[in-house]
Write a protein that holds these residues in place. Structure first.
Motif, PDB file in Angstrom:
ATOM      1  N   LYS A  85      13.855 106.776  58.281  1.00 14.66           N
ATOM      2  CA  LYS A  85      12.946 107.027  59.410  1.00 14.66           C
ATOM      3  C   LYS A  85      13.078 105.935  60.459  1.00 14.66           C
ATOM      4  N   LEU A  86      13.109 104.688  60.012  1.00 13.55           N
ATOM      5  CA  LEU A  86      13.231 103.570  60.945  1.00 13.55           C
ATOM      6  C   LEU A  86      14.552 103.627  61.695  1.00 13.55           C
ATOM      7  N   MET A  87      15.620 103.887  60.980  1.00 14.84           N
ATOM      8  CA  MET A  87      16.932 103.925  61.627  1.00 14.84           C
ATOM      9  C   MET A  87      17.061 105.110  62.574  1.00 14.84           C
ATOM     10  N   PHE A  88      16.513 106.251  62.201  1.00 13.12           N
ATOM     11  CA  PHE A  88      16.530 107.432  63.069  1.00 13.12           C
ATOM     12  C   PHE A  88      15.794 107.128  64.374  1.00 13.12           C
ATOM     13  N   THR A  89      14.646 106.479  64.263  1.00  7.83           N
ATOM     14  CA  THR A  89      13.863 106.133  65.448  1.00  7.83           C
ATOM     15  C   THR A  89      14.636 105.184  66.354  1.00  7.83           C
ATOM     16  N   GLU A  90      15.237 104.156  65.767  1.00 12.89           N
ATOM     17  CA  GLU A  90      15.959 103.171  66.570  1.00 12.89           C
ATOM     18  C   GLU A  90      17.266 103.738  67.137  1.00 12.89           C
ATOM     19  N   THR A  91      17.889 104.652  66.416  1.00 11.86           N
ATOM     20  CA  THR A  91      19.102 105.294  66.935  1.00 11.86           C
ATOM     21  C   THR A  91      18.779 106.131  68.162  1.00 11.86           C
ATOM     22  N   ASN A  92      17.699 106.895  68.100  1.00 13.48           N
ATOM     23  CA  ASN A  92      17.302 107.692  69.256  1.00 13.48           C
ATOM     24  C   ASN A  92      16.908 106.809  70.432  1.00 13.48           C
ATOM     25  N   ARG A  93      16.242 105.704  70.127  1.00 11.85           N
ATOM     26  CA  ARG A  93      15.876 104.767  71.197  1.00 11.85           C
ATOM     27  C   ARG A  93      17.135 104.223  71.877  1.00 11.85           C
ATOM     28  N   THR A  94      18.126 103.856  71.073  1.00 13.47           N
ATOM     29  CA  THR A  94      19.378 103.327  71.615  1.00 13.47           C
ATOM     30  C   THR A  94      20.099 104.382  72.448  1.00 13.47           C
ATOM     31  N   ARG A  95      20.143 105.607  71.943  1.00 13.45           N
ATOM     32  CA  ARG A  95      20.752 106.706  72.705  1.00 13.45           C
ATOM     33  C   ARG A  95      20.110 106.855  74.074  1.00 13.45           C
ATOM     34  N   ASP A  96      18.770 106.852  74.104  1.00 12.80           N
ATOM     35  CA  ASP A  96      18.056 107.037  75.365  1.00 12.80           C
ATOM     36  C   ASP A  96      18.305 105.869  76.320  1.00 12.80           C
ATOM     37  N   LEU A  97      18.437 104.659  75.783  1.00 16.50           N
ATOM     38  CA  LEU A  97      18.739 103.507  76.629  1.00 16.50           C
ATOM     39  C   LEU A  97      20.135 103.630  77.245  1.00 16.50           C
ATOM     40  N   LEU A  98      21.095 104.123  76.472  1.00 14.82           N
ATOM     41  CA  LEU A  98      22.448 104.323  77.010  1.00 14.82           C
ATOM     42  C   LEU A  98      22.437 105.395  78.103  1.00 14.82           C
ATOM     43  N   LEU A  99      21.689 106.452  77.883  1.00 16.15           N
ATOM     44  CA  LEU A  99      21.601 107.515  78.891  1.00 16.15           C
ATOM     45  C   LEU A  99      20.936 107.011  80.168  1.00 16.15           C
ATOM     46  N   ALA A 100      20.090 105.981  80.030  1.00 14.15           N
ATOM     47  CA  ALA A 100      19.399 105.408  81.185  1.00 14.15           C
ATOM     48  C   ALA A 100      20.143 104.210  81.771  1.00 14.15           C
ATOM     49  N   ASP A 101      21.377 103.972  81.316  1.00 11.31           N
ATOM     50  CA  ASP A 101      22.199 102.858  81.799  1.00 11.31           C
ATOM     51  C   ASP A 101      21.604 101.492  81.492  1.00 11.31           C
ATOM     52  N   ARG A 102      20.828 101.391  80.444  1.00  8.96           N
ATOM     53  CA  ARG A 102      20.254 100.106  80.031  1.00  8.96           C
ATOM     54  C   ARG A 102      21.082  99.571  78.854  1.00  8.96           C
ATOM     55  N   LEU A 103      22.301  99.170  79.177  1.00 13.42           N
ATOM     56  CA  LEU A 103      23.272  98.809  78.146  1.00 13.42           C
ATOM     57  C   LEU A 103      22.863  97.568  77.367  1.00 13.42           C
ATOM     58  N   ASP A 104      22.360  96.547  78.048  1.00 17.65           N
ATOM     59  CA  ASP A 104      21.979  95.322  77.348  1.00 17.65           C
ATOM     60  C   ASP A 104      20.870  95.588  76.328  1.00 17.65           C
ATOM     61  N   ASP A 105      19.894  96.385  76.724  1.00 19.17           N
ATOM     62  CA  ASP A 105      18.816  96.737  75.793  1.00 19.17           C
ATOM     63  C   ASP A 105      19.361  97.544  74.615  1.00 19.17           C
ATOM     64  N   ALA A 106      20.290  98.453  74.904  1.00 20.07           N
ATOM     65  CA  ALA A 106      20.884  99.265  73.839  1.00 20.07           C
ATOM     66  C   ALA A 106      21.631  98.395  72.837  1.00 20.07           C
ATOM     67  N   LEU A 107      22.335  97.383  73.329  1.00 23.58           N
ATOM     68  CA  LEU A 107      23.064  96.480  72.439  1.00 23.58           C
ATOM     69  C   LEU A 107      22.109  95.717  71.527  1.00 23.58           C
ATOM     70  N   TRP A 108      20.948  95.378  72.032  1.00 25.52           N
ATOM     71  CA  TRP A 108      19.962  94.675  71.200  1.00 25.52           C
ATOM     72  C   TRP A 108      19.503  95.576  70.056  1.00 25.52           C
ATOM     73  N   TYR A 109      19.237  96.851  70.361  1.00 28.19           N
ATOM     74  CA  TYR A 109      18.759  97.760  69.325  1.00 28.19           C
ATOM     75  C   TYR A 109      19.867  98.125  68.336  1.00 28.19           C
ATOM     76  N   LEU A 110      21.107  98.127  68.794  1.00 30.95           N
ATOM     77  CA  LEU A 110      22.222  98.339  67.860  1.00 30.95           C
ATOM     78  C   LEU A 110      22.294  97.195  66.858  1.00 30.95           C
ATOM     79  N   ARG A 111      21.962  96.001  67.304  1.00 30.77           N
ATOM     80  CA  ARG A 111      21.916  94.854  66.391  1.00 30.77           C
ATOM     81  C   ARG A 111      20.845  95.079  65.326  1.00 30.77           C
TER      82      ARG A 111
END
Length: 304
Positions: A85-111
């Motif tokens: 559940k936690l990973m699914f939530t964070e994966t979707n968050r990262t996806r949405d950040l990439l779609l919004a061009d927020r690459l630095d934030d997405a890299l943090w959540y990938l970590r």
């Protein structure tokens, strides 16, 4: 106070006096004494219990046999469901950040996702101690239940890009579960978002690789591999995109480690018996372990 009096007080769960609290605070460099009832309403709970719903959480274990090892199996499965559940939530968050061009934030959540995966892999360790004899004593209690049926796991797989309309149909008998799984099936995956970002950053990603039916499995495309190859060849062009490529590989690497660990644990405990959910057991897990979510990122390595 004598040692005997101290022991008696501890055993009786008697509170310390104010003088004792003061002296203990001095011995701990002024650190305050913990008050487990601070902010408490009533006498049947504490703030910690209320926040984490610990009473509910710890009441959810119901092994069906007298075999002690079943509790290990039971709790590990519940822990993994929470991590899914936690990973699914964070994966979707990262996806949405990439779609919004927020690459630095997405890299943090990938970590963060990588750290979750490390815990997920280690969570197999308690189950690895279960012997075949112990497992046999409670296996019949599982009936046809299998982790293969986990709808949280299925949503996670879909969010990472391993799409399968046929697998989603397997949940139709439970409408509310099917609705959740179907929504994950129809949404763009993390890899879809990454390819959209590459295209917006000027890389030659063909339209058919991004403007596609997201319910269908992703198919490798030579132009996508060429785009990733160009990124690896000229890392200075966009270092953050290069960091994204490696972060996605890290994610897939640790996910594959979890799959392989699952395979080894099952082979150690179950051998080559069929799985409880009707799968072929170890053979099915071995095929699943070979899957790669981001195929071009792995293929490109051969040409570098």
């Amino acid at each position: 106070m004598t040692t005997e009096e101290k022991t008696r007080r501890i055993r009786a769960y008697q509170p310390l006096t104010e003088e004792e609290r003061r002296r203990q605070a001095e011995r701990t460099s002024g650190e305050p004494m913990l008050d487990f009832t601070a902010g408490q309403v009533g006498t049947d709970s504490t703030p910690y219990i209320d926040y984490h719903h610990v009473d509910s959480l710890l009441s959810l274990q119901h092994p069906r046999s007298d075999e002690p090892a079943e509790l290990t199996f039971y709790i590990t499965g519940q822990v993994q469901e929470l991590l899914f559940k936690l990973m699914f939530t964070e994966t979707n968050r990262t996806r949405d950040l990439l779609l919004a061009d927020r690459l630095d934030d997405a890299l943090w959540y990938l970590r963060r996702i990588e750290k979750i995966l490390r815990v997920l892999t280690v969570s197999w360790e308690p189950v690895s101690t279960i012997t075949p004899t112990e497992f046999a004593r409670y296996r019949d209690e599982l009936g046809t239940a299998s982790g293969f049926q986990s709808y949280m796991y299925r949503q996670l797989e879909f969010s990472l890009g391993n799409k399968s309309p046929r697998m989603a149909e397997a949940y139709r008998a439970v409408p509310w579960v099917h609705e959740l799984v179907d929504a994950a099936l129809r949404a763009p995956s993390l890899y879809d978002a990454a390819l959209h970002l590459l295209r917006r950053r000027g890389y030659d990603i063909p339209s058919e690789a991004v403007e596609r039916d997201y319910t269908q499995p992703y198919e490798e495309h030579p132009a996508v591999e060429a785009a990733w190859s160009a990124l690896y060849t000229d890392q200075d062009r966009d270092p953050r995109l290069y960091a994204l490529a490696e972060a996605l590989c890290d994610l897939n690497y640790h996910y594959s480690r979890w799959r392989h660990t699952h395979l080894l644990v099952v082979e150690r405990v179950l051998g080559h018996k069929p799985g409880t959910g009707g799968t072929s057991g170890v053979d099915w897990l071995r095929r699943a372990a070979r899957h790669r979510f981001f195929p071009e990122l792995w293929a490109v390595r051969s040409g570098i």
